[in-house]
Design an enzyme around this catalytic site. Structure first.
Site, short mmCIF file in Angstrom:
data_model
loop_
_atom_site.label_atom_id
_atom_site.label_comp_id
_atom_site.label_asym_id
_atom_site.label_seq_id
_atom_site.Cartn_x
_atom_site.Cartn_y
_atom_site.Cartn_z
CG ASN A 49 43.56 47.33 31.94
OD1 ASN A 49 44.41 47.71 31.33
ND2 ASN A 49 44.29 46.32 31.99
CE LYS B 138 42.62 43.09 29.59
NZ LYS B 138 41.38 42.51 29.82
CG ASP C 140 39.99 36.60 31.37
OD1 ASP C 140 39.85 37.82 32.62
OD2 ASP C 140 40.91 36.01 32.28
CB SER C 141 44.98 38.53 29.15
OG SER C 141 44.69 39.67 29.96
N GLY D 200 50.85 46.25 34.05
CA GLY D 200 51.01 45.06 34.34
C GLY D 200 52.34 44.06 35.11
CE LYS E 58 52.45 43.41 26.56
NZ LYS E 58 51.34 44.16 27.31
P1 ITT Z 1 38.99 44.00 32.62
O1 ITT Z 1 38.94 42.35 32.81
O2 ITT Z 1 38.00 45.22 32.04
O3 ITT Z 1 38.68 44.05 30.26
P2 ITT Z 1 40.98 43.57 34.16
O4 ITT Z 1 42.12 44.51 34.16
O5 ITT Z 1 40.33 43.39 34.70
O6 ITT Z 1 40.83 44.60 32.81
P3 ITT Z 1 41.61 40.72 33.18
O7 ITT Z 1 40.76 40.38 34.30
O8 ITT Z 1 41.83 40.20 32.12
O9 ITT Z 1 41.92 42.08 33.03
O10 ITT Z 1 43.10 41.00 33.66
C1 ITT Z 1 44.35 41.46 33.28
C2 ITT Z 1 45.57 41.27 34.64
O11 ITT Z 1 46.58 40.40 34.60
C3 ITT Z 1 46.07 42.91 34.54
O12 ITT Z 1 45.13 43.41 34.81
C4 ITT Z 1 47.93 43.00 34.55
O13 ITT Z 1 47.64 42.84 36.04
C5 ITT Z 1 47.69 41.33 33.76
N1 ITT Z 1 47.99 41.20 32.50
C6 ITT Z 1 46.80 41.32 31.32
N2 ITT Z 1 47.47 41.55 30.10
C7 ITT Z 1 48.77 41.34 30.39
C8 ITT Z 1 50.46 42.34 29.44
O14 ITT Z 1 50.05 42.03 28.39
N3 ITT Z 1 50.95 42.80 30.42
C9 ITT Z 1 51.37 42.66 31.73
N4 ITT Z 1 50.24 42.25 32.12
C10 ITT Z 1 49.19 42.35 31.72
#
Ligand code: ITT
Length: 202
Positions: free
Chosen positions: A10, A13, A76-77, A158, A180
């Site tokens: 991402n 991120k 992971d978030s 996101g 942020k």
């Molecule tokens: P990686 O697994 O490759 O790191 P990902 O986008 O799939 O990328 P996650 O599995 O952790 O990452 O999913 C996190 C999702 O949650 C992300 O795609 C966003 O939709 C949301 N998210 C996480 N952090 C956020 C933030 O700071 N602001 C807004 N949305 C966020």
């Protein structure tokens, strides 16, 4: 300087994590900087912690032969809404199978259209996992807020436009990147991880 690979696909991120890790005595790299075709593992864990580990360990195991001195950090978030039973939660990145972030946040707003302000509580969480040759370290950051009735602000990514943070009277998407990072779930988890990384660098 030791190389630290940030294991995320991402780009938003990645940008936040690189800013948050600035000043550390590490050479912070992304997946495109390494000469290995890395496959991001399937995130099939039930918790943020499980999925952070799956990503960090999965990537570490793919690079360790070529880069035995490199360490790996994954995040992971997601966002959990109380009235939705904690959803989108660990499914934040692929909520209801919807393909764009806009569709996913509109779906959350649609499901909550009849919910009053005081019941629109939510939190954002990040679990970070660091894998080194001698340790596995986890840190966590949680931030509480409210889901707005409509998207507000254009920065971030996101669910940022619908996550309202009362102390600053702004959504995440109305904050500058620095603002942020200074208060976010990822900022909190990163600052804890920085303490560990500083110790490990000695
Ligand atoms: P990686 O697994 O490759 O790191 P990902 O986008 O799939 O990328 P996650 O599995 O952790 O990452 O999913 C996190 C999702 O949650 C992300 O795609 C966003 O939709 C949301 N998210 C996480 N952090 C956020 C933030 O700071 N602001 C807004 N949305 C966020």
């Amino acid at each position: 300087m030791r190389r630290l690979l940030v294991a995320t696909s991402n780009p938003h991120k990645l940008r936040e994590m690189k800013q948050l890790l600035e000043g550390l005595p590490y050479d912070v790299l992304s997946l495109s900087d390494v000469d290995v075709d890395i496959l991001m593992p399937e995130e099939d864990g039930d918790t943020f912690r499980d999925n952070a580990y799956i990503k960090a360990r999965g990537v570490y195991d793919q690079i360790v032969e070529k880069y035995p001195d490199m360490w790996v950090l994954a995040d992971d978030s997601g966002m959990s809404v109380d009235v939705l039973g904690g959803a989108p939660g660990v499914h934040s990145a692929r909520y209801k199978g919807l393909s764009t972030p806009e569709e996913r946040l509109e779906e959350v707003l649609r499901e909550m259209k009849d919910v009053q302000w005081e019941n629109r509580t939510a939190h954002f969480i990040t679990v970070m996992c660091l894998i080194t040759d001698f340790a596995e370290v986890f840190t966590e950051g949680i931030v509480a807020g409210y889901i707005t009735f409509e998207p507000k602000g254009n920065s971030g990514f996101g669910y940022d436009p619908i996550f309202y943070y009362p102390p600053l009277d702004k959504t995440y998407a109305q904050m500058s990147a620095e603002e942020k990072n200074s208060i976010s779930h990822r900022g909190i988890a990163s600052r804890k991880m920085k303490v560990v990384l500083e110790k490990f660098a000695r």
